[in-house]
Write an enzyme that holds these catalytic residues in place. Sequence first.
Site, PDB file in Angstrom:
ATOM      1  N   ASP A   1       0.847  -1.195   0.000  1.00 47.04           N
ATOM      2  CA  ASP A   1       0.000   0.000   0.000  1.00 47.04           C
ATOM      3  C   ASP A   1       0.877   1.237   0.000  1.00 47.04           C
ATOM      4  OD1 ASP A   1       0.941   0.202   2.573  1.00 47.04           O
ATOM      5  OD2 ASP A   1      -0.943  -0.400   3.519  1.00 47.04           O
TER       6      ASP A   1
ATOM      7  N   ASP B   1      -5.867   2.180  -1.041  1.00 47.63           N
ATOM      8  CA  ASP B   1      -4.511   2.269  -1.599  1.00 47.63           C
ATOM      9  C   ASP B   1      -3.795   0.933  -1.497  1.00 47.63           C
ATOM     10  OD1 ASP B   1      -4.437   2.297   1.170  1.00 47.63           O
ATOM     11  OD2 ASP B   1      -2.541   3.397   1.220  1.00 47.63           O
TER      12      ASP B   1
END
Length: 726
Positions: A591, A634
């Site tokens: 991420d 994300d």
Amino acid sequence: MRLKRAPAMVWQLVGLFALSGVLSLYSIMLARYTHTPACLWLTNGAMIGVLIQRPLRETWPLLIAGFLGYFAAREFVGDLPFMPSLALALCNLLETLMVTLAIRRHFPVITQETRFTDLARVALISAAGACLLSAFTVAAITHVWPNLAFWISFNTIFRAHLLGMIIAATTSIVVVTRGRRLVNSSSTPLSLVLHLLLLTAISVVAFAVSRYPLLFMIYPPLLLLIFRHRFAGLVIGIAIVALITSTVTALDIGPFNLVHDATPALKVVMAQVFIGVTCLIALPVSLALVEQDRLQLRVRDSEIRYRMLADNSGDLVMRIRPNGDRRYVSPSVKELLGWDVEEFMAPRPDLIHPDDRQRIADVVATLRRLGGATTATYRLQHRAGHYLWIEAFARLVESPEGDGSTEIIYTGRDVTQRVQIQQALTESQAQLRTITDNVPAVIARIDMSERYTYINRFVEQVSGEAPTEMIGKTVKEIRGAVLYDQLKEYLDRAYAGESVWFEYEATYRNRLLHFQTHYVPDKDSKGHVRGVYALTTEITHIKNVERELLRLAHQDALTGLANRRYFNEQSASLLRQTCQRRAPTLLAVLDVDNFKAINDTYGHAAGDLVLAEVGRCLQGFMHEGAVVARIGGDEFVVLCDHVGTEVAAETFVRTLWEKLHVAVRTGGHCIDVHISMGAVFFKGSATQDALMKLADEALYLAKEAGRNTYRFVTGGLFMGEKNGNM
């Protein structure tokens, strides 16, 4: 039944026995009394008329009765011994039987319709043959072969039997077959008697005058008798002439004595010649007249039947002269068109519908010019004012008036209902064709030989081909061999009676199109398949929408990577394959560090740019067969099976982590992107959840180490850590 018929049969046997005996006795006694050969032998011919009208099983008793009558007459005279007399009786029996069988073979039943010219020909030929055989046998019996007397006897017997056969057989056949109709319908019994008396008187006078040859005087009354009374005049007149001739010849009187030094045998010959010539003159005339009467009767019957049919037919029947006048109009015109026969006799072209007049006039003119027959359908006005559709058949024939002109035989029937049905059907077909031609689908019919018999116009929009160019061609010729091989299976199933749905692809006008087709068997009233209906719809736009929906369902719209759903579907399949191959698996979870701060500082648009750039980097770095997905916010995931060792796997993870350090410019600012990653390298069987748990633990370790780094584990054991600054 036999007991009831026995008396009638007994009387017939007795009658034939008496007839045979009397005629035989007459000929024998006359020849014996005058010491001359028999001029006429009437016995055998008289029996034939009785025999030919009986069934074969009844013929033998009658033959035996005639045989016994002759034998009795011969024995009564007693001029021959028993055995020669018996042999002569058998010869007469054989002669009669031969002629009877010949006539019955060609004419099993003799009726009013029998051609007597053909009957006379068969009877004359068979009589000549039978008399030859009989005369030869009798001469052989009564004389020693080959003495000259044999041929004299043969000649005498043959002439007597043949003349007797012709006269007596003709008389008996006519009497038996015509019965009460023996007298012509145009004459009366009284006139027949008067003419017979006239013939008898003239014959007696002609034979009584010995000084002059007046025998020619017999022919006018004989021919008059034949013309007025047909067969009755023939048979009775010839019989009278023959009896008078044979009698006066036997008595040695008459004009035959004018011949110098004429012997009795010569006089018999002259008498036989005279009788034969009389027969040759009278018989053809009589046969011709009878045949003419028969034909006239048939014509009259035919005319009666025709008029009966025409008068009672529901169709309109007319005879039309060249100038248009109608010689005959059937009464059905009243029922059909409402007009009386008298009103319709004159030409009425004004009754033809104005739109049909010129066409019908041309048809009539062509018929009169070329002849033959023609058929036309047109409208004819009813007396009530409305029009009826008439189907007319017309033929040009010679006029029965015999003046060399021609007539048109016209037959017309009301076909208004049929025409209206045809018009409705045509209108319905036009409407159906309009509908099918504008339906956004290709509708076709294919017969049992795989040829197109119908196809609507929509096919032009699909393939650019005109329907008229496709009709009559086979599916293989239109679709090509490659596509035909795909369709053949479904065609065979439809021909077998199955309704088939299927989809296929084809290229038309350089475009790959998708189609959905429904084959429906075309069955007749008995359920037999006689073809296939094909309904084909282009579904290219539907397939494109399906692909787009599938893409949207499996793809992340922002990064272009797969979404969580697609990752879950593909990861399960990939893990099964690696387990089967006993290959290792690499799963990496990553991420963006401090992504929330990026959104808060630079805005969500900037955050989206960061995510999109990370996705672009991941897409460019992946190998074929790897699964790369954005599984939320994300967070990204990478699953692959192309690394075989731990060293190669760790190198891959490090290289991936380094490539993901990018700088994103937005709004005059440059955002440096940092990534935290956790990766697991696993050998053996493992579930997706187990691998995700190990990868999440490794990511957690990377974040605890200060972020912007990665951690790589194998088999669930910590192997080491790498800092992003190294």
